[in-house]
Design a protein around this motif. Sequence first.
Motif, PDB file in Angstrom:
ATOM      1  N   GLU A 216       2.404   1.369   1.524  1.00 38.63           N
ATOM      2  CA  GLU A 216       3.098   2.386   2.321  1.00 38.63           C
ATOM      3  C   GLU A 216       2.069   3.183   3.120  1.00 38.63           C
ATOM      4  O   GLU A 216       1.551   4.208   2.665  1.00 38.63           O
ATOM      5  CB  GLU A 216       3.911   3.310   1.414  1.00 38.63           C
ATOM      6  N   MET A 217       1.764   2.708   4.311  1.00 40.61           N
ATOM      7  CA  MET A 217       0.699   3.326   5.100  1.00 40.61           C
ATOM      8  C   MET A 217       1.100   4.701   5.631  1.00 40.61           C
ATOM      9  O   MET A 217       0.258   5.553   5.864  1.00 40.61           O
ATOM     10  CB  MET A 217       0.287   2.399   6.248  1.00 40.61           C
ATOM     11  N   GLY A 218       2.406   4.923   5.812  1.00 38.29           N
ATOM     12  CA  GLY A 218       2.856   6.252   6.195  1.00 38.29           C
ATOM     13  C   GLY A 218       2.532   7.278   5.124  1.00 38.29           C
ATOM     14  O   GLY A 218       2.135   8.412   5.418  1.00 38.29           O
ATOM     15  N   PHE A 219       2.687   6.889   3.867  1.00 38.86           N
ATOM     16  CA  PHE A 219       2.327   7.755   2.744  1.00 38.86           C
ATOM     17  C   PHE A 219       0.827   8.048   2.762  1.00 38.86           C
ATOM     18  O   PHE A 219       0.396   9.193   2.566  1.00 38.86           O
ATOM     19  CB  PHE A 219       2.724   7.076   1.428  1.00 38.86           C
ATOM     20  N   ALA A 220       0.028   7.021   3.044  1.00 43.25           N
ATOM     21  CA  ALA A 220      -1.427   7.209   3.119  1.00 43.25           C
ATOM     22  C   ALA A 220      -1.785   8.223   4.192  1.00 43.25           C
ATOM     23  O   ALA A 220      -2.618   9.118   3.989  1.00 43.25           O
ATOM     24  CB  ALA A 220      -2.117   5.866   3.395  1.00 43.25           C
ATOM     25  N   GLN A 221      -1.127   8.117   5.345  1.00 45.58           N
ATOM     26  CA  GLN A 221      -1.416   9.040   6.447  1.00 45.58           C
ATOM     27  C   GLN A 221      -0.970  10.463   6.116  1.00 45.58           C
ATOM     28  O   GLN A 221      -1.612  11.428   6.511  1.00 45.58           O
ATOM     29  CB  GLN A 221      -0.737   8.544   7.733  1.00 45.58           C
ATOM     30  N   ALA A 222       0.128  10.596   5.372  1.00 43.97           N
ATOM     31  CA  ALA A 222       0.676  11.920   5.071  1.00 43.97           C
ATOM     32  C   ALA A 222      -0.103  12.644   3.981  1.00 43.97           C
ATOM     33  O   ALA A 222      -0.230  13.861   4.013  1.00 43.97           O
ATOM     34  CB  ALA A 222       2.138  11.798   4.644  1.00 43.97           C
ATOM     35  N   VAL A 223      -0.644  11.902   3.012  1.00 42.44           N
ATOM     36  CA  VAL A 223      -1.092  12.532   1.776  1.00 42.44           C
ATOM     37  C   VAL A 223      -2.570  12.320   1.460  1.00 42.44           C
ATOM     38  O   VAL A 223      -3.224  13.194   0.902  1.00 42.44           O
ATOM     39  CB  VAL A 223      -0.230  11.999   0.592  1.00 42.44           C
ATOM     40  N   ALA A 224      -3.120  11.166   1.798  1.00 44.36           N
ATOM     41  CA  ALA A 224      -4.447  10.806   1.273  1.00 44.36           C
ATOM     42  C   ALA A 224      -5.569  11.645   1.878  1.00 44.36           C
ATOM     43  O   ALA A 224      -5.528  12.019   3.044  1.00 44.36           O
ATOM     44  CB  ALA A 224      -4.720   9.325   1.533  1.00 44.36           C
ATOM     45  N   ASN A 225      -6.586  11.929   1.042  1.00 48.29           N
ATOM     46  CA  ASN A 225      -7.869  12.422   1.571  1.00 48.29           C
ATOM     47  C   ASN A 225      -8.691  11.243   2.076  1.00 48.29           C
ATOM     48  O   ASN A 225      -9.493  11.380   2.989  1.00 48.29           O
ATOM     49  CB  ASN A 225      -8.736  13.073   0.481  1.00 48.29           C
ATOM     50  N   ARG A 226      -8.490  10.113   1.391  1.00 52.36           N
ATOM     51  CA  ARG A 226      -9.341   8.963   1.658  1.00 52.36           C
ATOM     52  C   ARG A 226      -8.528   7.690   1.469  1.00 52.36           C
ATOM     53  O   ARG A 226      -7.742   7.587   0.526  1.00 52.36           O
ATOM     54  CB  ARG A 226     -10.492   8.975   0.633  1.00 52.36           C
ATOM     55  N   VAL A 227      -8.704   6.754   2.377  1.00 52.55           N
ATOM     56  CA  VAL A 227      -8.091   5.431   2.234  1.00 52.55           C
ATOM     57  C   VAL A 227      -9.226   4.443   1.986  1.00 52.55           C
ATOM     58  O   VAL A 227     -10.229   4.431   2.715  1.00 52.55           O
ATOM     59  CB  VAL A 227      -7.292   5.028   3.488  1.00 52.55           C
ATOM     60  N   ILE A 228      -9.054   3.643   0.944  1.00 57.00           N
ATOM     61  CA  ILE A 228     -10.050   2.632   0.587  1.00 57.00           C
ATOM     62  C   ILE A 228      -9.448   1.272   0.881  1.00 57.00           C
ATOM     63  O   ILE A 228      -8.314   0.981   0.474  1.00 57.00           O
ATOM     64  CB  ILE A 228     -10.412   2.749  -0.900  1.00 57.00           C
ATOM     65  N   PHE A 229     -10.202   0.436   1.586  1.00 54.21           N
ATOM     66  CA  PHE A 229      -9.739  -0.926   1.862  1.00 54.21           C
ATOM     67  C   PHE A 229     -10.546  -1.890   1.022  1.00 54.21           C
ATOM     68  O   PHE A 229     -11.782  -1.886   1.055  1.00 54.21           O
ATOM     69  CB  PHE A 229      -9.910  -1.265   3.350  1.00 54.21           C
ATOM     70  N   MET A 230      -9.832  -2.716   0.246  1.00 53.68           N
ATOM     71  CA  MET A 230     -10.483  -3.725  -0.602  1.00 53.68           C
ATOM     72  C   MET A 230     -10.145  -5.120  -0.120  1.00 53.68           C
ATOM     73  O   MET A 230      -9.033  -5.377   0.338  1.00 53.68           O
ATOM     74  CB  MET A 230     -10.043  -3.569  -2.065  1.00 53.68           C
ATOM     75  N   ASP A 231     -11.101  -6.018  -0.259  1.00 59.74           N
ATOM     76  CA  ASP A 231     -10.868  -7.429   0.040  1.00 59.74           C
ATOM     77  C   ASP A 231     -11.829  -8.243  -0.805  1.00 59.74           C
ATOM     78  O   ASP A 231     -13.003  -7.882  -0.952  1.00 59.74           O
ATOM     79  CB  ASP A 231     -11.094  -7.703   1.536  1.00 59.74           C
ATOM     80  N   GLN A 232     -11.318  -9.308  -1.424  1.00 60.30           N
ATOM     81  CA  GLN A 232     -12.124 -10.222  -2.222  1.00 60.30           C
ATOM     82  C   GLN A 232     -12.964  -9.493  -3.267  1.00 60.30           C
ATOM     83  O   GLN A 232     -14.145  -9.782  -3.465  1.00 60.30           O
ATOM     84  CB  GLN A 232     -13.008 -11.086  -1.310  1.00 60.30           C
ATOM     85  N   GLY A 233     -12.328  -8.507  -3.930  1.00 58.45           N
ATOM     86  CA  GLY A 233     -12.974  -7.837  -5.052  1.00 58.45           C
ATOM     87  C   GLY A 233     -13.982  -6.774  -4.690  1.00 58.45           C
ATOM     88  O   GLY A 233     -14.664  -6.241  -5.568  1.00 58.45           O
ATOM     89  N   GLN A 234     -14.079  -6.446  -3.405  1.00 59.78           N
ATOM     90  CA  GLN A 234     -15.071  -5.458  -2.986  1.00 59.78           C
ATOM     91  C   GLN A 234     -14.406  -4.319  -2.216  1.00 59.78           C
ATOM     92  O   GLN A 234     -13.378  -4.515  -1.571  1.00 59.78           O
ATOM     93  CB  GLN A 234     -16.124  -6.106  -2.075  1.00 59.78           C
ATOM     94  N   ILE A 235     -15.048  -3.143  -2.266  1.00 54.32           N
ATOM     95  CA  ILE A 235     -14.650  -2.057  -1.372  1.00 54.32           C
ATOM     96  C   ILE A 235     -15.334  -2.311  -0.039  1.00 54.32           C
ATOM     97  O   ILE A 235     -16.559  -2.248   0.074  1.00 54.32           O
ATOM     98  CB  ILE A 235     -15.041  -0.683  -1.953  1.00 54.32           C
ATOM     99  N   VAL A 236     -14.528  -2.655   0.965  1.00 58.68           N
ATOM    100  CA  VAL A 236     -15.064  -3.032   2.276  1.00 58.68           C
ATOM    101  C   VAL A 236     -15.292  -1.792   3.129  1.00 58.68           C
ATOM    102  O   VAL A 236     -16.273  -1.696   3.871  1.00 58.68           O
ATOM    103  CB  VAL A 236     -14.086  -3.997   2.997  1.00 58.68           C
ATOM    104  N   GLU A 237     -14.371  -0.822   3.013  1.00 67.88           N
ATOM    105  CA  GLU A 237     -14.423   0.341   3.897  1.00 67.88           C
ATOM    106  C   GLU A 237     -13.647   1.479   3.255  1.00 67.88           C
ATOM    107  O   GLU A 237     -12.660   1.245   2.550  1.00 67.88           O
ATOM    108  CB  GLU A 237     -13.783  -0.032   5.247  1.00 67.88           C
TER     109      GLU A 237
END
Length: 263
Positions: A216-237
């Motif tokens: 729910e990316m709208g929730f991320a935009q409304a509430v999060a301090n930080r968004v973490i993107f993971m791919d293949q077991g790693q924190i990419v960004e």
Amino acid sequence: MQETMAERTVDRSHMQVSDEVAIQISKMNKWYGTFHVLRDIDLTVNQGERIVIAGPSGSGKSTLIRCINRLEEHQTGQIIVDGTELTSDLKNIDKVRSEVGMVFQHFNLFPHLTILENLTLAPIWVRKTPRKEAEEVAMHYLEKVKIPEQAHKFPGMLSGGQQQRVAIARSLCMKPRIMLFDEPTSALDPEMIKEVLDTMIELAEEGMTMICVTHEMGFAQAVANRVIFMDQGQIVEQNNPHDFFNNPQSDRTKLFLSQILGH
């Protein structure tokens, strides 16, 4: 759905992030057999911080948050939650679990118990709370999630959205300092998603430390301090929501956002 959530004005005045560290993960690795599911995870979460973890299926998001309360065991590295290191020491595991609430994709309510009984079970048996007090606390949290009238019904009599709100209230009855959400809306019909997200937004507004795996990316935009993107077991960004969505740095993040947001 997404536009309304993103446009929602969230009261951030109480949403202060403390300097106190709630969760510290250092060089953490996990394997399933020969499959390296989490690779060198470093993550610091402060008290009052709200983090959304996003990424494609199979990227290790759910495994990561399940390691934070030892539902999954990590093999190398360190996880410290609220000052307690998670090892195979059962006392430490119990201590961490008493501080950390978790809400799953599926509600995991006991079908043969009423809603009130579901909420009071752990406080009575684990915290040794007197029944009357446990029931008062349970009713307080059922009011908080706006379904006190459901207290004496059984889970099967409630909608999916109501059951998920019961699951959130059940976690809150243990008075956790940290809440983990593992795709809490992915099993719900679209019309039920908003009521669960609204409940989570209210928690965020009260300053609860939260880590939420969600699409729910709208929730991320409304509430999060930080968004973490993971791919293949790693924190990419990882970044604040504005920069994460408007100026992603990694090609993998850009591809993911183009798929999930359609631009």
